[in-house]
Design a protein around this motif. Structure first.
Motif, PDB file in Angstrom:
ATOM      1  N   ASN A 158       0.705  -1.253  -0.219  1.00 25.76           N
ATOM      2  CA  ASN A 158       0.023   0.254  -0.346  1.00 25.76           C
ATOM      3  C   ASN A 158       0.879   1.062  -0.070  1.00 25.76           C
ATOM      4  N   ASP A 159       2.450   1.370   0.813  1.00 23.82           N
ATOM      5  CA  ASP A 159       3.280   2.236   0.724  1.00 23.82           C
ATOM      6  C   ASP A 159       3.910   2.568  -0.788  1.00 23.82           C
ATOM      7  N   GLN A 160       3.589   1.861  -2.275  1.00 23.16           N
ATOM      8  CA  GLN A 160       4.029   1.992  -3.378  1.00 23.16           C
ATOM      9  C   GLN A 160       3.461   1.676  -4.696  1.00 23.16           C
ATOM     10  N   THR A 161       3.637   2.506  -5.114  1.00 20.89           N
ATOM     11  CA  THR A 161       3.346   2.715  -6.487  1.00 20.89           C
ATOM     12  C   THR A 161       3.654   1.933  -7.220  1.00 20.89           C
ATOM     13  N   PHE A 162       3.042   1.736  -8.602  1.00 19.57           N
ATOM     14  CA  PHE A 162       3.981   0.174  -9.580  1.00 19.57           C
ATOM     15  C   PHE A 162       3.319   0.602 -10.889  1.00 19.57           C
ATOM     16  N   SER A 163       3.665   0.699 -11.419  1.00 16.32           N
ATOM     17  CA  SER A 163       3.565   1.397 -13.224  1.00 16.32           C
ATOM     18  C   SER A 163       4.431   0.509 -13.742  1.00 16.32           C
ATOM     19  N   VAL A 164       4.587   0.629 -15.792  1.00  8.96           N
ATOM     20  CA  VAL A 164       4.401   0.222 -16.641  1.00  8.96           C
ATOM     21  C   VAL A 164       4.473   0.764 -18.025  1.00  8.96           C
ATOM     22  N   GLU A 165       5.437   1.682 -18.220  1.00 10.55           N
ATOM     23  CA  GLU A 165       4.614   2.018 -19.867  1.00 10.55           C
ATOM     24  C   GLU A 165       4.869   1.189 -20.739  1.00 10.55           C
ATOM     25  N   ASN A 202       0.225   9.812 -23.525  1.00 10.90           N
ATOM     26  CA  ASN A 202      -0.320  11.509 -23.044  1.00 10.90           C
ATOM     27  C   ASN A 202      -1.817  11.623 -21.705  1.00 10.90           C
ATOM     28  N   GLN A 203      -2.258  10.349 -21.155  1.00 14.17           N
ATOM     29  CA  GLN A 203      -2.886  10.694 -20.083  1.00 14.17           C
ATOM     30  C   GLN A 203      -4.240  11.136 -20.602  1.00 14.17           C
ATOM     31  N   SER A 204      -4.648  11.465 -21.926  1.00 12.02           N
ATOM     32  CA  SER A 204      -6.122  11.826 -22.087  1.00 12.02           C
ATOM     33  C   SER A 204      -7.762  10.805 -22.292  1.00 12.02           C
ATOM     34  N   ASN A 205      -6.927   9.872 -21.588  1.00  3.12           N
ATOM     35  CA  ASN A 205      -7.702   8.739 -21.377  1.00  3.12           C
ATOM     36  C   ASN A 205      -7.411   7.596 -20.942  1.00  3.12           C
ATOM     37  N   SER A 206      -7.783   7.073 -20.224  1.00  5.34           N
ATOM     38  CA  SER A 206      -8.250   5.740 -18.892  1.00  5.34           C
ATOM     39  C   SER A 206      -9.448   5.011 -18.945  1.00  5.34           C
ATOM     40  N   ILE A 207      -9.691   3.561 -18.141  1.00  3.10           N
ATOM     41  CA  ILE A 207     -10.259   3.249 -18.014  1.00  3.10           C
ATOM     42  C   ILE A 207     -10.015   2.337 -16.842  1.00  3.10           C
ATOM     43  N   VAL A 208     -10.666   1.760 -15.917  1.00  4.20           N
ATOM     44  CA  VAL A 208     -10.557   0.808 -14.969  1.00  4.20           C
ATOM     45  C   VAL A 208     -10.584  -0.259 -15.069  1.00  4.20           C
TER      46      VAL A 208
END
Length: 312
Positions: A158-165, A202-208
């Motif tokens: 919970n103390d960490q964000t993890f991302s993949v591009e 470009n973070q203009s659109n996102s979904i969960v």
């Protein structure tokens, strides 16, 4: 040892004279005065990223400090020292504006699947001919870039964000299992467990996404709505097989092209056929034989890199 006398128009001598004129006995040269003025201007700027400029400039001052009463000669040796000081200053300025954002290659798979443990307890399974890069790593942020395809088993912290591009999109998670691919001009994600935010670069659109759903970012960089998906279609390659259900032949070709680093040519009438079934990924020859059987034809090649479909 005799010294060679320099001519009056020698370029090194002319440069040394100009540099010598920049200083006065007991005072630093003018370029240091200008540098200090530049320092004060930088401090007043509002930067989006603010490294510790005081530490950087303290390093500059320490490395370029001069003994009181030092005389700046106009000879060749002075030119060499001045050039060295200029290089040192340029290096500090480079560090000031580029505070350690280098991309680091973590792992690169060849013809076999590679399993990569990460330092936060997560694990990545790389599909053949894929690469994983580290973009940022600290106590609260783990950020990577993927080329190819990988299955991520992310530690639940919970103390960490993890991302993949990838080239077209990005996935952000807290703790989950998901597959992300970046080949065939499409970025696709399948979520096995947990929750992920999938967005365009470009973070203009996102979904969960919810478990059991997939989505993709198309060639035109449109993000498709989530849809239910079969986990076998996304984890099949980890078992050295390719499973497809109502998938166009061209999509199957794209996957084989990435997996074996080849090119497949076929007429549109074949590429648009909708297929269902499974083929082996253990060897290229066996994969193409199986696919040829499904398509009622076979594949030929002249260079072992480009394969053309021939109908029976």
């Amino acid at each position: 040892m005799s010294m060679k006398k320099l001519t009056d128009n020698d370029p090194d001598l002319l440069l040394a004279r100009k540099l010598g004129q920049a200083g006065v006995k007991g005072k630093p040269p003018l370029f240091l005065k200008y540098l200090m003025t530049y320092r004060e201007g930088i401090k007043k700027q509002e930067l989006a990223v603010k490294p510790n400029g005081d530490e950087v400039w303290a390093g500059i001052e320490k490395q370029t400090s001069l003994r009181k009463g030092y005389i700046y000669p106009m000879g060749r040796r002075s030119w060499i020292l001045a050039a060295a000081a200029s290089i040192l200053i340029a290096s500090f300025i480079t560090l000031f504006f580029n505070p350690g954002n280098e991309t680091t290659l973590i792992a690169q798979s060849g013809t076999e699947i590679e399993i990569i443990p990460l330092n936060d307890g997560s694990e990545v399974t790389l599909r053949p001919h894929s690469s994983l890069y580290e973009l940022e790593s600290n106590a609260t942020v783990k950020r990577y870039r993927l080329e190819g395809e990988g299955y991520f088993d992310v530690a639940n912290r919970n103390d960490q964000t993890f991302s993949v591009e990838t080239t077209k999109g990005m996935v952000e998670v807290l703790g989950t299992r998901f597959v992300i691919s970046d080949w065939g001009e499409v970025t696709e994600v399948f979520l096995e467990e947990g929750s992920v935010l999938f967005k365009t670069t470009n973070q203009s659109n996102s979904i969960v996404l919810e478990p059991g759903q997939s989505s993709s970012i198309t060639k035109s960089e449109n993000i498709l709505p989530p849809q239910s998906a079969d986990i076998k279609e996304f984890l099949d390659w980890t078992r050295n097989e390719l499973y497809f259900n109502e998938k166009k032949a061209r999509d199957v070709f794209n996957e084989l092209e990435h997996h074996f680093q080849i090119s497949i040519e076929a007429p549109d009438s074949i590429s648009n056929e909708v297929l269902g079934g499974a083929i082996s990924l253990e060897r290229l020859k066996l994969s193409l034989e199986d696919l040829g059987t499904v398509l009622n034809g076979y594949f030929v090649t002249s260079d072992n890199k480009t394969y053309s479909y021939i109908p029976n």
